[in-house]
Design an enzyme around this catalytic site. Structure first.
Site, PDB file in Angstrom:
ATOM      1  N   ASP A   1      63.284  69.733  49.630  1.00 29.05           N
ATOM      2  CA  ASP A   1      63.346  70.727  48.540  1.00 29.05           C
ATOM      3  C   ASP A   1      62.082  70.659  47.684  1.00 29.05           C
ATOM      4  O   ASP A   1      62.059  69.953  46.665  1.00 29.05           O
ATOM      5  CB  ASP A   1      64.602  70.452  47.688  1.00 29.05           C
ATOM      6  CG  ASP A   1      64.805  71.562  46.643  1.00 29.05           C
ATOM      7  OD1 ASP A   1      65.595  71.336  45.712  1.00 29.05           O
ATOM      8  OD2 ASP A   1      64.140  72.608  46.747  1.00 29.05           O
TER       9      ASP A   1
ATOM     10  N   GLU B   1      60.073  76.489  40.082  1.00 30.54           N
ATOM     11  CA  GLU B   1      61.402  77.016  40.435  1.00 30.54           C
ATOM     12  C   GLU B   1      62.490  76.102  39.894  1.00 30.54           C
ATOM     13  O   GLU B   1      63.512  76.568  39.380  1.00 30.54           O
ATOM     14  CB  GLU B   1      61.525  77.132  41.959  1.00 30.54           C
ATOM     15  CG  GLU B   1      62.826  77.772  42.438  1.00 30.54           C
ATOM     16  CD  GLU B   1      63.961  76.792  42.708  1.00 30.54           C
ATOM     17  OE1 GLU B   1      65.079  77.251  43.007  1.00 30.54           O
ATOM     18  OE2 GLU B   1      63.748  75.563  42.598  1.00 30.54           O
TER      19      GLU B   1
HETATM   20 ZN    ZN Z   1      64.530  74.339  45.978  1.00 31.32          ZN
END
Ligand code: ZN
Length: 461
Positions: free
Chosen positions: A294, A326
Site C-alpha cells: 500500500d 492519499e
Molecule cells: Zn492505499
C-alpha cells in the site's frame, strides 16, 4: 519466503530486452546481461507465494529479463530501497515521499512522457508524546482519559494559572486573560481554530476547551496548523472541578506544520486525441512503514504499464497520475480534480485506480462506479482480462476510499483493482511489515497486465 529471496537475489543484475519507443534502447541493452537474464528464467525464478496459478504468458521470458531493470519487481525493489534510505517510510511530506516522486518522474521522463509535477501543500500532524496535565493541588479527575489534544495543535510544556473565558469567541470573553494563563473555555459558538487564535492573542500559554455535559471525549480538530500554543479538549466533568487561579502543568509533543508533496503526472507526447483515459495510483505510504503493498504495488504496476505502452508504435492517449498524500485524505487526487478546468474534466473519459494490487493473500476485486457506461465497460474489460490471467475476481463497490473517489464525484467514470487490506488478505496493512517481502509480485504483475489491456481497450474506444 522463497519467492521474496528469489527477487532480492536479482539485486545487482541490471538489464532488459524490451525496446522502448521513447527511450534510446542502446542505453539499456548489453549481451552479457541478456544471457544472465535468460539463465535466471531457466532457473524458474517464479512469482512470490499465492501468485495466481496461471500459466506463464507467452512473453514470460521477455517479462522476467525485462523485470531486471524495468517492470514490477524492479520498481518494487526501488521503492523499498528508497524507504530503506529514508527512515523506513515514504509517508507524505517526508524525504522518502519526495524520493518516490523523483524516482517515478525520472522513470516516466526517461520513457519519453511529458511529466508534470504538481505541488501540493497540506497540513501535517503527528503526536510525538501524549499529553499530560498535572494540577499542583492533586490529581486531575479522569486523568489522561479526560484530555485529548486537538488535531494540528502545537506541542509545548507550560505551567500557569487557570482562567475561564466564556466560549473564547469575543474580545469581551478573552479580555480577562493575562499573559501566561491557561485559558479555559466552553465549546460552541466559534471554531476551535478561532478560540485558539483569540486565546493566543490574549497572551494565554495554553487553551483548554471543555466539552458539553455528557459529551464523550471527541477527536476535535483545529482544521490545520495555526495557534502557537497547545490546545486540548477536556471532558466536561474534569473541567468543572478546576478553580480559577489554580496552577496547571501541561506538556505534550506534536509535529504540526504545513508540508509539501507532489502529484506526478505523465502524458504521452504528441498524442492527438482530445479524449484521455487516465490511470493512477497513490505514491505515499502510511507513516508506519515503507508501504510496499500500500501502495508500492499500485505504483509499480502503473509504472510498468506506462513503460510498456511507451514501447508501442501508436500508443493510446492516456495520462498517468501518481497521487500525493492519499493516506491523509485523498489530498493529491482531490486537488488534481479540483484544478481541472471544465473542458479538461470533460476530456477525461475514464479513470482506472490501482491501490493495493499485491496483497500477500490476495482477494482480487474489481470495482466500478455505477450507471456509467464507460465504467461498466472498464469493469467488463478488467474481469475479462483477469479471467485470461487465470484469476477469478469478485465485483466490489466503488464507494471505498481511494483516489477514484474525487473523479467519481466529478462525474468521471471510474473503476479499479484491489486485492484486499487487513486480515486475511494483508495483515501488514499500514504496518511496519508492509515491505518488499509482503508483496505478491506475481499478483501485482498480473494486475498490471490486466489494467494495461483494459486501459488500452477503453482508450481505443
Ligand atoms: Zn492505499
Amino acid at each position: 519466503m522463497a519467492g521474496a529471496d528469489c527477487s532480492v537475489g536479482l539485486n545487482g543484475v541490471v538489464l532488459g530486452v524490451a525496446r522502448l519507443k521513447f527511450m534510446s534502447a542502446g542505453a539499456l541493452l548489453g549481451p552479457l546481461a541478456l544471457v544472465i537474464a535468460l539463465s535466471l528464467v531457466g532457473a524458474g525464478c517464479a512469482e512470490t507465494q499465492e501468485a495466481p496459478s496461471r500459466p506463464r504468458s507467452s512473453d514470460a521470458a521477455e517479462h522476467s529479463s525485462r523485470e531486471a531493470i524495468t517492470g514490477v519487481a524492479a520498481h518494487l525493489r526501488a521503492l523499498q530501497e528508497i524507504a530503506n534510505r529514508h527512515d523506513g517510510t515514504r509517508a507524505a511530506g517526508t524525504p522518502g515521499d519526495r524520493a518516490s516522486a523523483d524516482y517515478i518522474a525520472e522513470r516516466l521522463s526517461r520513457a519519453g512522457y511529458d511529466v508534470t509535477r504538481q505541488r501540493i501543500r497540506f497540513p501535517y500532524y503527528r503526536i510525538l508524546q501524549a499529553p499530560k496535565i498535572q494540577r499542583t493541588s492533586g490529581a486531575l479527575p479522569g486523568g489522561r482519559r479526560s484530555i485529548r489534544p486537538l488535531q494540528f495543535t502545537r506541542g509545548g510544556s507550560v505551567e500557569g494559572p487557570v482562567r475561564r473565558a466564556g466560549r473564547g469567541c469575543t474580545d469581551a470573553e478573552t479580555a480577562g486573560l493575562r499573559r501566561g494563563d491557561v485559558a479555559l473555555v466552553r465549546r460552541g459558538e466559534c471554531t476551535f481554530l478561532e478560540k485558539g487564535r483569540r486565546a493566543q492573542t490574549a497572551g494565554a500559554a495554553a487553551l483548554l476547551v471543555a466539552g458539553h455535559p455528557g459529551d464523550p471525549l471527541i477527536d476535535a480538530t483545529l482544521g490545520r496548523p495555526g495557534p502557537a500554543i497547545p490546545v486540548l479538549f477536556l471532558a466536561h466533568d474534569t473541567a468543572k472541578v478546576l478553580t480559577t487561579g489554580e496552577r496547571l502543568r501541561i506538556s505534550l509533543r506534536t509535529r504540526s506544520e504545513m508540508r509539501a508533496s507532489e502529484n506526478v503526472l505523465a502524458d504521452a507526447p504528441a498524442a492527438t486525441s482530445r479524449r484521455i483515459a487516465m490511470l493512477g495510483a497513490h505514491l505515499d505510504s502510511a507513516p508506519a512503514g515503507a508501504g510496499l503493498n500500500d501502495n508500492g504495488s499500485g505504483v509499480a504496476a502503473a509504472l510498468d504499464i506506462a513503460e510498456r505502452l511507451a514501447a508501442e508504435d501508436n500508443p493510446p492517449r492516456v495520462r498517468f497520475g501518481f497521487w500525493a498524500a492519499e493516506e491523509l485524505g485523498l489530498i493529491g487526487s482531490r486537488r488534481y480534480v479540483e484544478r481541472l478546468g471544465r473542458s479538461e474534466r470533460r476530456a477525461v473519459t475514464s479513470y482506472l485506480n490501482l491501490d493495493m494490487v499485491g496483497s500477500p493473500h490476495p482477494r482480487p476485486t474489481v470495482y466500478a462506479s455505477d450507471s456509467k457506461p464507460a465504467a461498466a465497460r472498464l469493469e467488463r474489460l478488467l474481469l475479462r482480462h483477469l479471467r485470461k490471467e487465470g484469476i477469478s475476481a469478485r465485483v466490489g463497490s466503488a464507494s471505498k476510499g481511494s483516489d477514484h473517489l474525487p473523479f467519481a464525484r466529478a462525474g468521471i467514470p471510474v473503476a479499479g483493482l484491489f486485492t484486499g487490506a487487513g486480515r486475511p488478505a494483508d495483515p501488514c496493512y499500514h504496518r511496519r511489515c508492509d515491505t518488499l517481502s509482503n508483496v505478491n509480485v506475481g499478483m501485482t504483475r498480473a494486475m498490471a497486465d490486466t489494467a494495461r489491456r483494459a486501459l488500452v481497450g477503453i482508450a481505443r474506444d
